[in-house]
Design a protein around this motif. Structure first.
Motif, PDB file in Angstrom:
ATOM      1  N   GLU A   1     -24.016  -6.683 -14.550  1.00 50.64           N
ATOM      2  CA  GLU A   1     -22.809  -6.074 -14.001  1.00 50.64           C
ATOM      3  C   GLU A   1     -22.897  -5.837 -12.493  1.00 50.64           C
TER       4      GLU A   1
ATOM      5  N   TYR B   1     -26.705  10.253 -14.363  1.00 50.32           N
ATOM      6  CA  TYR B   1     -25.735   9.172 -14.238  1.00 50.32           C
ATOM      7  C   TYR B   1     -24.611   9.329 -15.277  1.00 50.32           C
TER       8      TYR B   1
ATOM      9  N   ARG C   1     -20.596   9.844 -14.339  1.00 48.85           N
ATOM     10  CA  ARG C   1     -19.630   8.867 -14.852  1.00 48.85           C
ATOM     11  C   ARG C   1     -18.614   9.531 -15.778  1.00 48.85           C
TER      12      ARG C   1
ATOM     13  N   VAL D   1     -19.455   7.745  -9.442  1.00 51.56           N
ATOM     14  CA  VAL D   1     -20.278   6.544  -9.289  1.00 51.56           C
ATOM     15  C   VAL D   1     -21.738   6.954  -9.119  1.00 51.56           C
TER      16      VAL D   1
ATOM     17  N   ASP E   1     -24.456   2.197 -10.578  1.00 51.55           N
ATOM     18  CA  ASP E   1     -23.238   1.451 -10.253  1.00 51.55           C
ATOM     19  C   ASP E   1     -23.321   0.800  -8.879  1.00 51.55           C
TER      20      ASP E   1
ATOM     21  N   THR F   1     -23.177  -3.984  -6.010  1.00 47.78           N
ATOM     22  CA  THR F   1     -22.361  -3.160  -6.903  1.00 47.78           C
ATOM     23  C   THR F   1     -21.595  -4.068  -7.842  1.00 47.78           C
ATOM     24  N   THR F   2     -20.670  -3.462  -8.573  1.00 42.01           N
ATOM     25  CA  THR F   2     -19.824  -4.251  -9.472  1.00 42.01           C
ATOM     26  C   THR F   2     -18.624  -4.806  -8.695  1.00 42.01           C
TER      27      THR F   2
ATOM     28  N   ILE G   1     -15.807  -2.097  -8.280  1.00 43.97           N
ATOM     29  CA  ILE G   1     -16.020  -1.105  -7.222  1.00 43.97           C
ATOM     30  C   ILE G   1     -15.849  -1.749  -5.855  1.00 43.97           C
TER      31      ILE G   1
END
Length: 974
Positions: A643, A773, A777, A782, A810, A829-830, A833
């Motif tokens: 991811e 985390y 979330r 994040v 993330d 990152t993803t 984001i």
């Protein structure tokens, strides 16, 4: 104190030569205690102290550890006038320098505690002097330069204080008075049973007296202490520099320069001490009590004579008084003093002293004869200094590199090739950690195109020697042999030869000397090149191209901001690196144990080649389209969970964490961020805002902007929760996040190092990141992982720090190691984001991910993967941690060993129960390690942790050398 006028004082004084043997008084502690009570009216507990010729006890309040004073029972050979002189001298020094602590007579219930006693051993004088708090420098542990300088200053202050003292007992003849040293040696030497000791002392004495004779009559004389030594100075508990002088038993009139000669001699037996390091004391003395020219000439001969007298006297004292443990314990120390004092010729030491004191230097001796090799038309001088291209690519580690270059020059038509004398060289170390500072050759290395005859030379022991009058030239083969044929005065062609020059009647100098001593050796020996008919060397001790000498640091201070600091107060000037080594401008090789920036090693050839190739092709703004940035981004994402698939490139760790925070804010539309206390994330606005290390900013917590919220540092060793209780950190952090959300300010993100780096590589409690985390979330925030220091395999067991926690962030911020020293950072990152950052405008970094940066970054990954550096971090790091833990079993200052792989922290504490940080000690330990050839620096909020982060390529032998050096420091002092 002076006695009443109506009490006559004997003016007879001791004459050592009338009574050579001086056994100490040996009263029992019980008898001494009874006499203290009977004569002085004081009840006291008593414990013995060492002395060579007197007898000393420390007195205590009964049943207490509180000292009342020191009972000094004088040797019966000393008169009342001499004892009075000692007390007077102490009082004068105390009056002249009130900041100095000196022992004075103690007042008892019956007045000053000073009297003659009638004892079981006859009539003895006893007095009680003040007990000065603190510790001596006894033993042979290491003395830091500041301590050595402090001793020189004390000697100068005492000398100045006593300059005008006159007293009828000042003419006492003591064996320690250096005016009488020759007679003392003459008396004691015949009875010394060890022939080797007799020979050493005789040779040393003869040389010292010959050097002293021309100036002896010109030396100023005054009353002095003449025993300001490591045994007789004290420093306050916890202090570094001594501020007290005790034991005025050797007060007399003698040569003034003897004061600093005695002090300097006492330094020479300490760990790592040399005549060169002892010059610190002489400089400090000279600043307050300037030495005249005759005194400078006499100084080292007097140090030698002091050593000779100490050796003979100590050994004689033990023979007549074998129960005197104080004398017995000093024998090895006294021998080392003499050995160090004669380790360098006196004329060289005198020249070095003149240079150290800023006196004019004498020119090197000219060569007045014809060139020994005749006329050599084509001469090539090789540069083998630190910055020479000849040493690129680690070529200096190849013992044949110089020969290869020299033979190539001969093949190119040169008649002779040389490496000049008196210029610092970079040469292969003898082991993984070169403790030596000797980098300046005292001779010229020569290769000849054709054989040459050295007329008049003789061959012995494989060395060709030419002598004419006051000059000696020697030629030593470094490859091959001399005299293989019948012509023993012929120098062979294409063979490495080492040519030295020195005055007749002296031995040839060592092949290499330190840069600081090179000028002095050069003044005495002259230039071998001149004897050969070649151009002479430049200033001794310099390096090729080093025209500005030591001015570089001063220039740096003039043009750089003060806040842009450098390691060490007096830093080495580093001009080369290779693998785990750094090299200073003088050619000294240092072991780099702190440089995680150079992740794959300094000057890695694959990284250099990649950057060079790309620089030939293209380097431009990262907004252009080119292949390197794409391929490098793909390589990075391949090391991460699926991811985490989108990359931003920047130039530094500060920019990376700043961008990570901005991504969190942009993707959530929120301003608030939660960060762990005691962390450092960078110097940009956002990264600095979440940095709360008080080591980097003493006001860090008080000056945070309102959008930054903090949680406890999850330090299981020294934090609020320790050991198993460290499991409480995670739920407490979760509670902070939940409370923020409940107050209507849910955080945009949570940021912390995945392995607590600022504290020295402390692992977070198991499951910490999973819980925190999940909480951030849960509220739409994040999770940001700061991997700037620990990412890319440094932990050994894990490529990324978050792998150790079994958590997936993330956003990942990374830098330092990924560029191998090149300014390169990345945020991964993803896609979701990353896309939300568009709401904040656009992003670009002109050189972040540039073609050259991308090529270098990819090359670093190549090296990590192809050379197995993560596995090396695991294997070598595990070995290193085990060795450090073993040190912790022997050295109480070690609180614990943090970390994993090659990201370790050694925490120093003053007390293992209270965990009081050993901040000053840590800084001093790092400075001493530098002296031994190791680059190391402190970290942590209290700067009491060694941050052990060497290049990932470091060999096991190198980390063993580091631990051995550290063990030496912790054993012998800092």
């Amino acid at each position: 104190m002076f006695p009443p006028v109506d009490t006559p004082v004997s003016t007879a004084v001791f004459d050592y030569f009338a009574q050579v043997d001086l056994p100490t008084p040996t009263l029992s502690a019980d008898e001494a205690r009874r006499l203290v009570a009977d004569v002085f009216g004081v009840e006291a507990d008593i414990s013995p102290l060492g002395s060579q010729q007197d007898q000393n006890f420390r007195l205590f309040e009964p049943g207490s550890s509180e000292p009342l004073g020191v009972l000094k029972i004088s040797n019966p050979a000393f008169s009342e006038a001499e004892i009075e002189l000692q007390d007077t001298a102490a009082a004068v020094v105390g009056q002249y320098s009130p900041h100095l602590r000196v022992p004075r007579l103690v007042e008892g219930p019956r007045g000053p505690m000073s009297a003659w006693w009638q004892t079981s051993q006859g009539r003895l004088h006893a007095r009680v002097i003040e007990n000065i708090a603190g510790s001596t420098l006894n033993g042979s542990g290491y003395l830091a330069p500041a301590v050595v300088a402090g001793m020189g200053e004390l000697a100068a202050q005492v000398s100045l204080a006593l300059a005008d003292v006159e007293h009828p007992a000042a003419g006492r003849v003591l064996q320690w008075n250096l005016q009488h040293a020759a007679r003392v040696v003459g008396v004691l030497l015949p009875s010394e049973p060890d022939a080797a000791v007799r020979d050493l002392v005789q040779r040393a004495t003869d040389a010292a007296l010959a050097a002293l004779a021309p100036v002896a009559d010109a030396l100023p004389v005054q009353v002095g202490h003449f025993d300001v030594t490591d045994d007789n100075v004290l420093r306050h508990p916890g202090a570094t520099v001594p501020d007290a002088v005790i034991d005025f038993g050797d007060v007399s009139a003698s040569w003034r320069v003897g004061e600093i000669a005695v002090t300097t001699s006492s330094v020479l037996h300490h760990d790592g001490a040399t005549p060169e390091s002892a010059l610190v004391a002489v400089r400090a003395f000279d600043r307050l009590r300037p030495l005249d020219d005759a005194e400078i000439t006499a100084f080292w001969p007097l140090v030698v004579l002091r050593g000779a007298v100490l050796v003979l006297s100590g050994r004689a004292q033990v023979r007549i008084d074998d129960d005197n443990a104080y004398a017995s314990d000093g024998l090895d120390r006294e021998m080392r003093i003499l050995e160090q004092a004669v380790s360098v010729p006196l004329d060289v030491l005198t020249a070095a002293t003149r240079a150290a004191l800023g006196r004019p230097a004498a020119p090197a001796p000219a060569w007045n004869g014809a060139p020994l090799l005749g006329q050599l038309a084509r001469h090539v001088a090789l540069d083998a200094s630190t910055e020479s291209p000849l040493n690129n690519g680690g070529a200096w580690l190849d013992a044949d590199a110089l020969d290869t270059a020299a033979l190539a020059a001969l093949d190119g038509g040169a008649d002779v090739v040389t490496v000049p004398a008196w210029r610092s060289l970079l040469l292969a170390p003898d082991g993984p950690l070169p403790l030596t500072r000797e980098t300046v050759p005292t001779g010229t290395t020569v290769w000849l195109a054709q054989p040459a005859r050295l007329k008049g030379a003789s061959l012995a022991g494989g060395v060709l020697t030419w002598t004419d009058g006051g000059e000696v030239v020697t030629v030593t083969p470094l490859t091959g042999e001399l005299g293989e044929g019948t012509e023993t005065d012929v120098l062979p062609a294409r063979t490495r030869l080492f040519v030295q020059r020195h005055p007749a009647g002296t031995s040839a100098p060592a092949p290499r000397v330190t840069p600081a001593m090179a000028q002095a050796w050069h003044q005495v020996c002259g230039d071998p090149e001149a004897a050969l008919g070649l151009p002479t060397s430049p200033t001794a001790g310099t390096s090729e191209g080093d025209d500005d000498g030591d001015d570089v640091l001063a220039r740096r201070h003039r043009v750089l901001a003060e806040v842009q600091e450098h390691y060490y107060d007096t830093p080495p000037r580093i001009e080369r690196g290779f693998r785990e080594w750094l090299v200073d401008v003088d050619g000294r090789v240092l072991l780099d144990m702190v440089n995680n920036v150079a992740s794959v090693g300094h000057a890695h050839p694959h990284v250099i080649a990649a950057g060079t190739r790309q620089m030939h092709l293209l380097n431009t703004n990262s907004r252009f389209h080119y292949r390197a940035i794409t391929e490098y981004a793909e390589r990075i994402t391949a090391t991460l969970p699926d991811e985490l698939d989108t990359v931003f490139f920047v130039n530094s760790g500060s920019e990376a964490t700043d961008l990570a925070i901005r991504l969190a804010m942009a993707s959530t539309g929120r301003p608030d961020v939660v960060a762990m206390r005691e962390a450092y994330h960078g110097w940009t606005y956002a990264s600095d805002a979440v940095s709360t290390s008080i080591a980097d900013n003493p006001n860090a917590l008080a000056t945070r902007p309102a959008w930054v919220h903090t949680v406890d540092a999850a330090n299981s060793f020294r934090g609020r929760h320790r050991g198993e209780q460290a499991a409480l950190y995670a739920p407490e952090a979760v509670a902070v996040i939940d409370e923020l959300a409940a107050s209507g300010r849910p955080p945009a993100g949570f940021i912390c190092e995945t392995f607590f780096g600022n504290a020295g590589g402390v692992a977070l409690p198991d499951g910490y990141l999973q819980q925190v985390y999940a909480a951030v979330r849960r509220h739409g925030g994040v999770a940001i992982a700061d991997e700037v220091q620990v990412g890319f395999g440094r932990l050994g067991h894990w490529f990324w720090g978050f792998h150790q926690q079994g958590a997936v962030p993330d956003v990942v911020a990374v830098a330092k190691s990924i560029g191998g020293g090149h300014p390169l950072g990345a945020v991964i990152t993803t896609r979701a984001i990353a896309d939300r950052y568009r709401t904040q405008g656009y992003f670009f970094s002109s050189t972040g991910g540039s073609p050259v940066s991308s090529a270098i970054g990819a090359a670093v990954l190549d090296v990590i993967q192809n050379e197995g550096l993560q596995e090396n971090a695991r294997v070598v790091g595990t070995h290193l941690k085990a060795r450090l833990e073993e040190l912790g079993q022997r050295h109480p200052i070690i609180g614990t060993v943090h970390g994993s792989g090659l990201y370790l922290g050694l925490e120093f504490v003053r007390d293992r129960e209270t965990l009081e940080p050993a901040t000053e000690e840590t800084e001093a330990i790092c400075t001493r390690l530098l002296e031994l050839g190791v680059i190391m620096q402190p970290t942590g909020d209290f700067q009491n942790v060694l941050k052990i982060k060497p290049p990932l390529c470091i060999a096991e032998a190198s980390v063993d050398a580091f631990v051995d050096a550290l063990d030496r420091v912790l054993t012998t002092g800092w």
